[in-house]
Design an enzyme around this catalytic site. Structure first.
Site, PDB file in Angstrom:
ATOM      1  N   LYS A 109      31.968  24.901  48.850  1.00 29.11           N
ATOM      2  CA  LYS A 109      31.970  25.770  50.032  1.00 29.11           C
ATOM      3  C   LYS A 109      32.559  24.965  51.192  1.00 29.11           C
ATOM      4  O   LYS A 109      31.839  24.258  51.904  1.00 29.11           O
ATOM      5  CB  LYS A 109      30.540  26.242  50.327  1.00 29.11           C
ATOM      6  CG  LYS A 109      30.444  27.319  51.378  1.00 29.11           C
ATOM      7  CD  LYS A 109      29.003  27.799  51.521  1.00 29.11           C
ATOM      8  CE  LYS A 109      28.892  28.864  52.587  1.00 29.11           C
ATOM      9  NZ  LYS A 109      27.491  29.244  52.841  1.00 29.11           N
ATOM     10  N   TYR A 139      41.406  32.979  29.302  1.00 32.34           N
ATOM     11  CA  TYR A 139      41.235  32.384  30.638  1.00 32.34           C
ATOM     12  C   TYR A 139      41.404  33.418  31.742  1.00 32.34           C
ATOM     13  O   TYR A 139      40.638  33.428  32.709  1.00 32.34           O
ATOM     14  CB  TYR A 139      42.254  31.266  30.890  1.00 32.34           C
ATOM     15  CG  TYR A 139      42.423  30.276  29.784  1.00 32.34           C
ATOM     16  CD1 TYR A 139      41.378  29.413  29.445  1.00 32.34           C
ATOM     17  CD2 TYR A 139      43.618  30.168  29.081  1.00 32.34           C
ATOM     18  CE1 TYR A 139      41.530  28.479  28.440  1.00 32.34           C
ATOM     19  CE2 TYR A 139      43.774  29.239  28.070  1.00 32.34           C
ATOM     20  CZ  TYR A 139      42.734  28.392  27.750  1.00 32.34           C
ATOM     21  OH  TYR A 139      42.886  27.475  26.757  1.00 32.34           O
ATOM     22  N   GLU A 198      23.638  28.797  45.229  1.00 32.18           N
ATOM     23  CA  GLU A 198      22.842  28.590  44.024  1.00 32.18           C
ATOM     24  C   GLU A 198      22.557  29.921  43.321  1.00 32.18           C
ATOM     25  O   GLU A 198      22.610  30.017  42.091  1.00 32.18           O
ATOM     26  CB  GLU A 198      21.524  27.881  44.361  1.00 32.18           C
ATOM     27  CG  GLU A 198      21.688  26.443  44.809  1.00 32.18           C
ATOM     28  CD  GLU A 198      21.984  26.270  46.294  1.00 32.18           C
ATOM     29  OE1 GLU A 198      21.942  25.117  46.761  1.00 32.18           O
ATOM     30  OE2 GLU A 198      22.271  27.275  47.000  1.00 32.18           O
ATOM     31  N   GLU A 212      28.046  34.492  58.667  1.00 31.81           N
ATOM     32  CA  GLU A 212      28.506  34.388  57.278  1.00 31.81           C
ATOM     33  C   GLU A 212      28.403  35.729  56.546  1.00 31.81           C
ATOM     34  O   GLU A 212      29.098  35.948  55.556  1.00 31.81           O
ATOM     35  CB  GLU A 212      27.699  33.337  56.525  1.00 31.81           C
ATOM     36  CG  GLU A 212      27.964  31.922  56.994  1.00 31.81           C
ATOM     37  CD  GLU A 212      27.153  30.905  56.232  1.00 31.81           C
ATOM     38  OE1 GLU A 212      27.760  30.018  55.618  1.00 31.81           O
ATOM     39  OE2 GLU A 212      25.900  30.995  56.255  1.00 31.81           O
TER      40      GLU A 212
END
Length: 119
Positions: free
Chosen positions: A98, A53, A73, A21
Site C-alpha cells: 500500500k 495467469y 489484511e 480513504e
C-alpha cells in the site's frame, strides 16, 4: 510442488480506515502465488491443464475493485479464500503493498494459506 506467480499486479481500490480513504481509490500492488502440480500441463501442453495467469489476475482485480475493506489484511483473506475456492492449488499466498499508507515507506503484508487453513 510447483508454483505459479503473478507479480506487481496494480489495482485501484477503495480501502482504509480513514474517511478520505473511503472516498477515493488508491493503488495497491499485489504479488500472488499458487502452489500446484504442473504434471498434467507438462504432459499435455494444454492451458486447460494449467493455471491461467490472465484469469487469476482478472478475478483478483475484480474482487479488489468490488470490495470495501478497511484493512488490507481483510482483503488478503478474501483473496486467499477466492483463490483456494476457484483454482486447483494446495496453497496460495498474497503480498499486498500500500504505497500511500506511510510515506516515504511502503506498508506491506504477506499471507499464505493452505486448503486446511480456510477460515
Amino acid at each position: 510442488m510447483d508454483k505459479v506467480s503473478i507479480d506487481n499486479l496494480s489495482v485501484e481500490v477503495i480501502i482504509g480506515v480513514y474517511d478520505w480513504e473511503q472516498q477515493q481509490t488508491q493503488p495497491l500492488i499485489l504479488d500472488l502465488w499458487l502452489l500446484t502440480d504442473f504434471s498434467a500441463a507438462f504432459a499435455s501442453d494444454d492451458l486447460d491443464d494449467a493455471l491461467n495467469y490472465a484469469d487469476i489476475a482478472e478475478h483478483v482485480t475484480d474482487l479488489c475493485q468490488q470490495s470495501r475493506f478497511q484493512l488490507i489484511e481483510a482483503l488478503a483473506d478474501s483473496i486467499l479464500q477466492m483463490l483456494l475456492n476457484r483454482y486447483p492449488a494446495s496453497r496460495v499466498g498474497v503480498r499486498i503493498r500500500k504505497p500511500k499508507a506511510i510515506a516515504p515507506a511502503m506498508a506491506v503484508i504477506e499471507c499464505e494459506r493452505g486448503r486446511d487453513e480456510l477460515s
